[in-house]
Write an enzyme that holds these catalytic residues in place. Sequence first.
Site, short mmCIF file in Angstrom:
data_model
loop_
_atom_site.label_atom_id
_atom_site.label_comp_id
_atom_site.label_asym_id
_atom_site.label_seq_id
_atom_site.Cartn_x
_atom_site.Cartn_y
_atom_site.Cartn_z
N HIS A 156 1.12 4.60 4.28
CA HIS A 156 0.41 5.20 3.16
C HIS A 156 0.83 6.65 2.96
O HIS A 156 1.18 7.07 1.85
CB HIS A 156 -1.11 5.13 3.39
CG HIS A 156 -1.62 3.74 3.55
ND1 HIS A 156 -2.92 3.46 3.95
CD2 HIS A 156 -1.02 2.54 3.37
CE1 HIS A 156 -3.09 2.16 4.01
NE2 HIS A 156 -1.95 1.58 3.66
N SER A 162 0.80 -1.22 0.00
CA SER A 162 0.00 0.00 0.00
C SER A 162 0.83 1.27 0.00
O SER A 162 0.46 2.27 -0.61
CB SER A 162 -0.94 0.00 1.21
OG SER A 162 -1.80 -1.12 1.17
#
Length: 235
Positions: A189, A133
């Site tokens: 992220h 991610s």
Amino acid sequence: MSYQRTPYRAALGLGGRLTPGIKWLLIANFSVYVLQVLMLRLTGARMDALFGLSASDVFHRLYLWQLVTYMFLHSPIWLTHILLNMLMLWMFGTDIERAWGTRLFLKYYFICGIGAGITTILTFPDVPTIGASGALFGIMLAYAMQFPHRQIYLWFLFPMRAWVFVMACAGIELFNLLGLPDGIAHSAHLGGMLVGYLYLKRAWRLREFWREIRWKLRRRRFRVMHQDDEHYPYH
């Protein structure tokens, strides 16, 4: 790195035909996932212990490879983890690879992933991390900078421009990071997006980076005058 300012046009949010770099990343991620599942079911062993990202392993045991290998590991219990990540990779990565070329795209992918990993172990050293991610959020940022006016459908229902979509995602991640722990590496992220932005802006060239910031700040001081403006200084 140059950016293509494309005119506003609608897009389905689909990446289209697979590009070489995306294809090999998909193959690598799904192959490792199958190996994870087989090892867990046959021996009960988890690959996370050696190849997942852990601050203690990186700093004390010098398992530096974990900064790369953690990106190819996903939860062997939740299939949606890898499916959503690979869907995002295909949707946003293919156009970036077509615009930049495979070599630059893969270089950027790993820079964002490694940067996200470093951010995570510095901010949350006690939490092991796996998943692609962080790198994917860097890809999303690059997509918004390369194609800012592309239309994306949030949850396939709500249309918005690419740059708005990515900024909304960043805001959600920041909100979740400051909230209660939910088992998701929100710092990774945001770290992937931050490292991607600094790389695309060539922030390591401090003089050039600072010059661009100063120019943007000064530009806001100027006002465009028109002849019918009562404060227009010339007659």
